[in-house]
Design a protein around this motif. Structure first.
Motif, mmCIF file in Angstrom:
data_model
loop_
_atom_site.group_PDB
_atom_site.id
_atom_site.type_symbol
_atom_site.label_atom_id
_atom_site.label_comp_id
_atom_site.label_asym_id
_atom_site.label_seq_id
_atom_site.Cartn_x
_atom_site.Cartn_y
_atom_site.Cartn_z
ATOM 1 N N GLY A 59 31.201 35.780 37.561
ATOM 2 C CA GLY A 59 32.083 35.475 36.429
ATOM 3 C C GLY A 59 33.490 35.081 36.863
ATOM 4 N N ASN A 193 32.993 42.944 36.470
ATOM 5 C CA ASN A 193 32.906 42.076 35.297
ATOM 6 C C ASN A 193 31.541 42.280 34.614
ATOM 7 O OD1 ASN A 193 33.857 40.030 33.531
ATOM 8 N ND2 ASN A 193 32.571 38.541 34.596
ATOM 9 N N THR A 221 35.987 44.466 33.273
ATOM 10 C CA THR A 221 36.313 43.352 32.377
ATOM 11 C C THR A 221 35.048 42.814 31.713
ATOM 12 O OG1 THR A 221 36.081 41.761 34.183
ATOM 13 C CG2 THR A 221 38.321 42.527 33.732
ATOM 14 N N VAL A 222 35.246 42.181 30.568
ATOM 15 C CA VAL A 222 34.209 41.336 29.974
ATOM 16 C C VAL A 222 34.876 39.961 29.859
ATOM 17 C CG1 VAL A 222 32.609 40.958 28.047
ATOM 18 C CG2 VAL A 222 33.282 43.300 28.673
ATOM 19 N N ALA A 223 34.776 39.204 30.929
ATOM 20 C CA ALA A 223 35.529 37.942 31.006
ATOM 21 C C ALA A 223 35.178 37.016 29.860
ATOM 22 C CB ALA A 223 35.263 37.259 32.346
ATOM 23 N N SER A 224 33.893 36.975 29.506
ATOM 24 C CA SER A 224 33.459 36.049 28.454
ATOM 25 C C SER A 224 34.138 36.345 27.120
ATOM 26 C CB SER A 224 31.934 36.092 28.318
ATOM 27 O OG SER A 224 31.507 37.437 28.234
HETATM 28 N N1 GDP Z 1 27.524 39.049 29.590
HETATM 29 C C1 GDP Z 1 28.560 38.504 30.236
HETATM 30 N N2 GDP Z 1 28.425 37.290 30.798
HETATM 31 C C2 GDP Z 1 29.481 36.776 31.455
HETATM 32 C C3 GDP Z 1 30.708 37.464 31.566
HETATM 33 N N3 GDP Z 1 31.557 36.707 32.296
HETATM 34 C C4 GDP Z 1 30.898 35.592 32.622
HETATM 35 N N4 GDP Z 1 29.636 35.610 32.122
HETATM 36 C C5 GDP Z 1 28.594 34.577 32.288
HETATM 37 O O1 GDP Z 1 28.097 34.617 33.603
HETATM 38 C C6 GDP Z 1 27.748 33.318 34.069
HETATM 39 C C7 GDP Z 1 28.451 32.993 35.373
HETATM 40 O O2 GDP Z 1 29.849 32.916 35.140
HETATM 41 P P1 GDP Z 1 30.820 32.058 36.055
HETATM 42 O O3 GDP Z 1 32.192 32.302 35.532
HETATM 43 O O4 GDP Z 1 30.378 30.641 36.159
HETATM 44 O O5 GDP Z 1 30.607 32.789 37.451
HETATM 45 P P2 GDP Z 1 31.123 32.381 38.919
HETATM 46 O O6 GDP Z 1 29.953 31.762 39.627
HETATM 47 O O7 GDP Z 1 31.490 33.677 39.564
HETATM 48 O O8 GDP Z 1 32.282 31.456 38.770
HETATM 49 C C8 GDP Z 1 28.137 32.372 32.942
HETATM 50 O O9 GDP Z 1 26.983 32.081 32.204
HETATM 51 C C9 GDP Z 1 29.115 33.165 32.132
HETATM 52 O O10 GDP Z 1 29.145 32.776 30.789
HETATM 53 C C10 GDP Z 1 30.811 38.763 30.945
HETATM 54 O O11 GDP Z 1 31.849 39.443 31.005
HETATM 55 N N5 GDP Z 1 29.706 39.222 30.304
#
Ligand code: GDP
Ligand code: MG
Length: 301
Positions: A59, A193, A221-224
């Motif tokens: 995330g 996250n 965190t819950v980044a989304s």
């Molecule tokens: N359930 C949930 N999904 C998340 C959260 N943060 C990111 N995601 C999802 O995890 C996936 C990967 O996120 P991304 O930001 O691309 O990860 P990265 O590869 O570390 O940059 C995506 O589909 C996001 O929407 C969160 O806090 N909760």
């Protein structure tokens, strides 16, 4: 845009000039040195560089996007250097990142640059370091470096950051072991996250144990949904303040600069080495290590 316009534009916080300046660096343009020596050192010294690292899928990009949002709410002009692994595995994610960052495209106080690692022999640390400085001289503070936490070149890149957050998430499987082994060393703060998912509590507890021994904090965190992001942002800035007060940040920056110098020097030597290697009839004969030493010895002579 000619070089004087770029130099002037960066100083006037013009985003197009900043982008052009970074392109000069990336293309190895001969005017790069002129640009880099023109940058306002005071702004570079002041800008805090935040590192976001961790395994793919944790995330990081989502979090980076939300950190940008938080930064803008606090009326800070922010830069992002996103290191693209450009691997077939994460190709889709990069597209997602572009779309995510699009919403900031119209904001003149958000400067985003992504850098590919694919097809690159080295010099990533050098380019990333120069880009950070151009952004800082162009008025960005803070600047985020987002990179996947795998491989030595990524580790070098993360050393460019003043404060590094290691992002993990439940459900990533074996990556967590690797995470514990290597990346914990560079983490100033650990982020669990996807705290909305099962397993997050367990992961946070596991990491807390390691973190406590090192005097590090673990944040969830819950980044989304943007949850916990402002706290993360503020915590990272306050860690930087502590590091600055103790002199730690000065020490780290000096070490990072030394790494960058070596990276630049290797970049400059690469074509020379290739040329020397191709001499003697264009044949690389004999043991490669022995050949390499002969070439280096000849250069040093
Ligand atoms: N359930 C949930 N999904 C998340 C959260 N943060 C990111 N995601 C999802 O995890 C996936 C990967 O996120 P991304 O930001 O691309 O990860 P990265 O590869 O570390 O940059 C995506 O589909 C996001 O929407 C969160 O806090 N909760
Ligand atoms: Mg990403």
């Amino acid at each position: 845009m000619d070089i004087d316009h770029i130099i002037d534009g960066v100083a006037r916080r013009n985003n197009r000039a900043i982008a052009k300046g970074i392109s000069l660096v990336e293309n190895g343009d001969e005017r790069t040195d002129r640009l880099l020596t023109s940058l306002d050192q005071r702004l570079i010294d002041e800008a805090v560089v935040l590192g976001i690292t961790g395994p793919p899928g944790a995330g990081k990009s989502t979090l980076t996007d939300k950190l940008v949002k938080t930064s803008r709410e606090l009326e800070k002009r922010i830069g992002v250097v996103a290191i693209d692994p450009s691997s077939p595995l994460t190709g889709g994610a990069i597209h997602g990142d572009r779309i995510r960052m699009m919403q900031h495209a119209l904001d003149r106080d958000v400067v985003v640059r992504s850098m590919a690692t694919r097809g690159r022999l080295g010099g990533l640390c050098a380019s990333a370091g120069a880009s950070v400085r151009i952004m800082a001289a162009g008025g960005c503070n803070p600047i985020i470096i987002e990179t996947v936490g795998v491989g030595q070149s990524e580790m070098d890149i993360i050393s460019l950051a003043d404060v590094t957050a290691l992002v993990s998430a439940p459900g990533l499987g074996d990556d967590i072991q690797a995470l514990k082994a290597g990346l914990l060393e560079v983490a100033d703060i650990m982020v669990v996250n996807k705290a909305d998912k099962p397993g997050a509590e367990m992961l946070a507890m596991e990491l807390s144990e390691v973190a406590r021994g090192k005097g590090r904090e673990v944040l969830k965190t819950v980044a989304s949904e943007g949850k916990g992001v402002e706290e993360l942002f503020r915590t990272m800035l306050s860690i930087f303040d502590q590091q600055r007060a103790s002199g730690e940040s000065r020490r780290r920056r000096r070490e990072a600069r030394e790494r960058e110098v070596v990276d630049w020097a290797l970049e400059m030597l690469r074509p020379v080495l290739r040329e020397r290697g191709a001499e003697d009839g264009g044949e690389y004969s004999g043991d490669p290590r022995v050949r390499a030493r002969a070439i280096v010895d000849r250069i040093l002579r």
